[in-house]
Design an enzyme around this catalytic site. Structure first.
Site, PDB file in Angstrom:
ATOM      1  CG  HIS A  85      -2.052  -1.072   1.018  1.00  0.00           C
ATOM      2  ND1 HIS A  85      -2.899  -1.189  -0.060  1.00  0.00           N
ATOM      3  CD2 HIS A  85      -2.340  -2.107   1.825  1.00  0.00           C
ATOM      4  CE1 HIS A  85      -3.671  -2.250   0.102  1.00  0.00           C
ATOM      5  NE2 HIS A  85      -3.344  -2.828   1.238  1.00  0.00           N
ATOM      6  CG  ASP A  90       1.138  -1.293  -3.417  1.00  0.00           C
ATOM      7  OD1 ASP A  90       1.842  -2.015  -2.677  1.00  0.00           O
ATOM      8  OD2 ASP A  90       0.013  -0.868  -3.083  1.00  0.00           O
TER       9      ASP A  90
END
Length: 118
Positions: A85, A90
């Site tokens: 996150h 990511d």
């Protein structure tokens, strides 16, 4: 972290110039691209993009998975995901997954987005 960053009106045209001619890749791409598309509409900027969704690719290439969240897909293809996150982590994970998926697609004689969509 972005408090002093340029605003969307300034940065979006530069981002689009950077991406010109590229195929964008994202995990759950419709969600991510919705922000770009909406802000392009607000600014009257062209909205012609080609993008690939690693969720859709995972559903095609890894049908035995029961979930297609980024961390689940990463684990299935042996890609590490530290600091889940966090945008840069990511994105790096998604890029590595995409590279693995491209190799898997080659094994199926799929070499372009049109063939993948078919």
């Amino acid at each position: 972290m972005v408090m002093d960053a340029p605003d969307i009106r300034t940065i979006l045209p530069k981002f689009l110039e950077f991406c010109e001619g590229a195929v964008m890749v994202a995990h759950n791409a419709d969600f991510d691209m919705s922000f770009i598309i909406e802000n392009c509409k607000r600014q009257g900027l062209p909205q012609e993009y080609t993008y690939v969704d690693t969720v859709g690719m995972a559903r095609f290439l890894l049908p035995a998975l029961n979930r297609f969240k980024l961390d689940t897909v990463a684990k299935a293809v042996g890609v590490s995901l530290d600091h889940h996150h966090r945008a840069v982590d990511d994105a790096a994970c998604t890029a590595e997954i995409f590279v693995r998926f491209v190799e898997m697609l080659k094994e199926r004689d799929i070499y372009d987005v049109d063939a993948l969509n078919r």
